[in-house]
Design a protein around this motif. Structure first.
Motif, mmCIF file in Angstrom:
data_model
loop_
_atom_site.group_PDB
_atom_site.id
_atom_site.type_symbol
_atom_site.label_atom_id
_atom_site.label_comp_id
_atom_site.label_asym_id
_atom_site.label_seq_id
_atom_site.Cartn_x
_atom_site.Cartn_y
_atom_site.Cartn_z
ATOM 1 N N ALA A 35 0.846 -1.191 0.000
ATOM 2 C CA ALA A 35 0.000 0.000 0.000
ATOM 3 C C ALA A 35 0.880 1.238 0.000
ATOM 4 N N ALA A 36 0.367 2.310 -0.559
ATOM 5 C CA ALA A 36 1.048 3.610 -0.542
ATOM 6 C C ALA A 36 -0.016 4.673 -0.339
ATOM 7 N N VAL A 37 0.000 5.284 0.841
ATOM 8 C CA VAL A 37 -1.015 6.274 1.192
ATOM 9 C C VAL A 37 -0.322 7.523 1.739
ATOM 10 N N GLY A 38 -0.661 8.666 1.182
ATOM 11 C CA GLY A 38 -0.073 9.910 1.665
ATOM 12 C C GLY A 38 1.430 9.933 1.480
ATOM 13 N N LEU A 39 2.159 10.102 2.574
ATOM 14 C CA LEU A 39 3.620 10.194 2.510
ATOM 15 C C LEU A 39 4.312 8.883 2.811
ATOM 16 N N SER A 40 3.556 7.822 3.098
ATOM 17 C CA SER A 40 4.177 6.565 3.523
ATOM 18 C C SER A 40 3.715 5.420 2.648
ATOM 19 N N LEU A 41 4.453 4.326 2.732
ATOM 20 C CA LEU A 41 4.096 3.109 2.014
ATOM 21 C C LEU A 41 4.388 1.910 2.906
ATOM 22 N N ASP A 42 3.643 0.832 2.694
ATOM 23 C CA ASP A 42 3.797 -0.397 3.474
ATOM 24 C C ASP A 42 4.481 -1.454 2.631
ATOM 25 N N VAL A 43 5.428 -2.176 3.245
ATOM 26 C CA VAL A 43 6.154 -3.259 2.585
ATOM 27 C C VAL A 43 5.942 -4.531 3.386
ATOM 28 N N VAL A 44 5.590 -5.624 2.711
ATOM 29 C CA VAL A 44 5.399 -6.922 3.356
ATOM 30 C C VAL A 44 6.398 -7.912 2.783
ATOM 31 N N GLY A 45 6.687 -8.953 3.569
ATOM 32 C CA GLY A 45 7.546 -10.028 3.085
ATOM 33 C C GLY A 45 9.008 -9.876 3.425
ATOM 34 N N LEU A 46 9.397 -8.835 4.155
ATOM 35 C CA LEU A 46 10.792 -8.642 4.538
ATOM 36 C C LEU A 46 10.917 -8.569 6.051
ATOM 37 N N ASP A 47 11.996 -9.149 6.555
ATOM 38 C CA ASP A 47 12.309 -9.045 7.978
ATOM 39 C C ASP A 47 13.224 -7.836 8.152
ATOM 40 N N CYS A 48 12.666 -6.713 8.566
ATOM 41 C CA CYS A 48 13.459 -5.490 8.653
ATOM 42 C C CYS A 48 13.140 -4.760 9.941
ATOM 43 N N ALA A 49 14.024 -3.841 10.303
ATOM 44 C CA ALA A 49 13.907 -3.093 11.552
ATOM 45 C C ALA A 49 13.843 -1.608 11.253
ATOM 46 N N ILE A 50 13.418 -0.843 12.240
ATOM 47 C CA ILE A 50 13.362 0.611 12.087
ATOM 48 C C ILE A 50 14.758 1.151 11.789
ATOM 49 N N GLY A 51 14.839 1.988 10.777
ATOM 50 C CA GLY A 51 16.116 2.557 10.354
ATOM 51 C C GLY A 51 16.716 1.868 9.145
ATOM 52 N N GLU A 61 3.288 -6.278 12.965
ATOM 53 C CA GLU A 61 3.395 -7.688 12.593
ATOM 54 C C GLU A 61 3.044 -7.911 11.134
ATOM 55 N N ALA A 62 2.233 -7.039 10.573
ATOM 56 C CA ALA A 62 1.767 -7.246 9.204
ATOM 57 C C ALA A 62 2.698 -6.625 8.161
ATOM 58 N N ALA A 63 3.301 -5.465 8.471
ATOM 59 C CA ALA A 63 4.058 -4.764 7.442
ATOM 60 C C ALA A 63 5.055 -3.813 8.076
ATOM 61 N N ALA A 64 5.988 -3.375 7.241
ATOM 62 C CA ALA A 64 6.933 -2.326 7.620
ATOM 63 C C ALA A 64 6.497 -1.045 6.941
ATOM 64 N N ARG A 65 6.280 -0.016 7.726
ATOM 65 C CA ARG A 65 5.868 1.268 7.150
ATOM 66 C C ARG A 65 7.105 2.090 6.853
ATOM 67 N N CYS A 66 7.192 2.576 5.624
ATOM 68 C CA CYS A 66 8.402 3.257 5.152
ATOM 69 C C CYS A 66 8.067 4.657 4.671
ATOM 70 N N MET A 67 9.087 5.501 4.698
ATOM 71 C CA MET A 67 9.006 6.836 4.117
ATOM 72 C C MET A 67 10.015 6.899 2.979
ATOM 73 N N PRO A 68 9.600 7.423 1.819
ATOM 74 C CA PRO A 68 10.516 7.444 0.666
ATOM 75 C C PRO A 68 11.617 8.477 0.837
ATOM 76 N N LEU A 69 12.755 8.187 0.247
ATOM 77 C CA LEU A 69 13.870 9.127 0.192
ATOM 78 C C LEU A 69 13.947 9.762 -1.190
ATOM 79 N N GLY A 70 12.803 9.858 -1.825
ATOM 80 C CA GLY A 70 12.679 10.449 -3.148
ATOM 81 C C GLY A 70 11.209 10.571 -3.494
ATOM 82 N N ALA A 71 10.922 10.979 -4.721
ATOM 83 C CA ALA A 71 9.534 11.123 -5.148
ATOM 84 C C ALA A 71 8.867 9.755 -5.210
ATOM 85 N N MET A 72 7.575 9.713 -4.885
ATOM 86 C CA MET A 72 6.833 8.453 -4.872
ATOM 87 C C MET A 72 6.187 8.129 -6.209
ATOM 88 N N ARG A 73 6.467 8.903 -7.232
ATOM 89 C CA ARG A 73 5.881 8.628 -8.535
ATOM 90 C C ARG A 73 6.301 7.246 -9.022
#
Length: 444
Positions: A27-43, A67-79
């Motif tokens: 999902a990508a809503v507003g300024l953030s996007l959700d990523v599933v399927g990866l084991d990742c940590a904040i940062g 538990e469901a997803a990692a919420r991310c902020m882009p380091l560039g345009a989301m286009r």
């Protein structure tokens, strides 16, 4: 030897043959996007796109996890971001270039060269995350730092390793005052962070305000107002990490950040986008903890010092708004710029009576403190009867301090004012203050 070589080669083959674990954007809503399927940590930094080359992929940083997803902020345009877009882990958090090769260079909010002068040389990369010096290992602030501005060097003396705030509304001269400090300071290195600045003003600041002389011993980090919120936020930490590296090498550094308020605004965008509740004036709680984390990383260490000078854009000239109030409680002093002085053509528009340095008594001698106190008393006395003076109701002889202020008003104004291109050595500033307070008509 042959057996060990074969074993190493076999281990390398097995490692290369392992399947790569990839995730996808859900999902990508507003300024953030959700990523599933990866084991990742904040940062952690993720690369988005079909290619496995991070250099050509869009980067995003994990800012919240469930538990469901990692919420991310882009380091560039989301286009171009869409559900199902492949996401790969890059193997860690952001890294930033540090070292003497950065002097004279201009980099963006992620530490990449922005000045068109080719790749960075003479640098190494280190993790962006740093730690504040241990409170018991910090050297005490005992030495003054020359800033080249008479009012600051005498009436609000700054020490090496101190953290000062420049508080003002918009258009009162904060950036110009920073440029005067960058050219006039006797610190070995200046690190300047322009966070949320208008794109038009960046080149003007570098070419006109900073100039070739100031740029030669400076590192400039730029994240303009149209950059994503996370890039604007990271620019503040990139500049701080660069300054910390010079401090670890035993140098005295001036870290100038314009502005701390826009850093807080970027964190507000991030916090609200990942679901934090709004608190004071819409700022989520993480904003205030982030300010403390950022500001505490400046200061002295066991080897060198980072003197932090942060501009604070007060909302509607209200010096008690949340960010200004929080910053003032953390910083070691504050300099107030007054719009009335700026309108009257008094530059730098520093309200000396409203400004204070909490370490001034530790970095000045008794004679200097006495001279500064005398001038403050005279100026305060004049301000207390300003209404009477304006209407011609003040009677000469009523107050010796007011009489001294009126008799020497021209000399006092000349001392407090200074040309943008004028740099005042500290010794000359103290000598000028001593001559002023011992002039005829001044109190003994």
């Amino acid at each position: 030897m042959a057996t060990s070589t074969v074993a190493a080669d076999w281990a390398q083959v097995l490692s290369a043959a392992q399947p790569e674990r990839v995730g996808k954007v859900s999902a990508a809503v507003g300024l953030s996007l959700d990523v599933v399927g990866l084991d990742c940590a904040i940062g952690d930094v993720l690369a988005l796109g079909e290619t496995d080359d991070p250099e050509s992929s869009m980067l995003a940083e994990v800012v919240a996890v469930t538990e469901a997803a990692a919420r991310c902020m882009p380091l560039g345009a989301m286009r171009g971001v869409r559900p199902g877009l492949v996401a790969r882990a890059t193997g860690g958090s952001l890294r930033v270039p540090v070292g003497s090769g950065l002097l004279g260079r201009i980099v963006d909010g992620l530490g990449r060269p922005l000045d068109g002068r080719g790749p960075l040389t003479g640098t190494t990369t280190v993790p962006l995350d740093g730690r504040s010096p241990h409170p018991l290992e910090r050297q005490r602030v005992k030495q003054p730092l020359t800033l080249g501005v008479r009012t600051l060097d005498t009436l609000t003396t700054v020490g090496r390793g101190q953290r000062m705030g420049l508080f003002a509304g918009s258009g009162v001269g904060k950036s110009t005052l920073l440029s005067m400090i960058a050219r006039g300071t006797d610190a070995a290195v200046s690190v300047i962070a322009l966070v949320g600045e208008r794109g038009r003003e960046v080149r003007e600041f570098i070419e006109d305000d900073l100039g070739p002389e100031g740029l030669a011993r400076s590192v400039v980090v730029v994240a303009t107002s149209d950059e994503p919120a996370l890039v604007r936020l990271r620019a503040a930490f990139v500049a701080t990490r660069i300054a910390e590296h010079f401090r670890e090498a035993g140098q005295d550094v001036v870290l100038m950040m314009d502005s701390l308020t826009r850093v807080a605004m970027a964190q507000r965008e991030i916090g609200l986008s990942v679901g934090e509740p709004p608190a004071t004036r819409g700022y989520p709680p993480s904003t205030f903890s982030l300010l403390a984390e950022l500001l505490e990383r400046a200061g002295t260490s066991a080897r060198g010092s980072v003197t932090g000078i942060y501009t604070v854009l007060v909302d509607g000239d209200d010096h008690n708004e949340p960010i200004a109030d929080a910053a003032r409680s953390i910083l070691d002093g504050h300099v107030v710029l007054d719009r009335k002085l700026a309108v009257a053509g008094h530059f730098p528009s520093i309200d000396a009576l409203a400004s204070i340095s909490r370490v001034a008594t530790r970095v000045t001698d008794a004679g200097q403190r006495a001279d500064a106190t005398t001038l403050r008393k005279v100026m305060a006395a004049r301000r207390s009867v300003q209404d009477l003076v304006d209407v011609g109701a003040y009677v000469a002889g009523s107050n010796p301090l007011v009489d001294a202020a009126l008799a020497n008003q021209g000399a006092i104004d000349a001392f407090l004012q200074q040309g943008v291109d004028e740099s005042a050595p500290a010794a000359e500033s103290w000598a000028a203050l001593s001559a002023l307070v011992h002039a005829p008509g001044m109190p003994a």
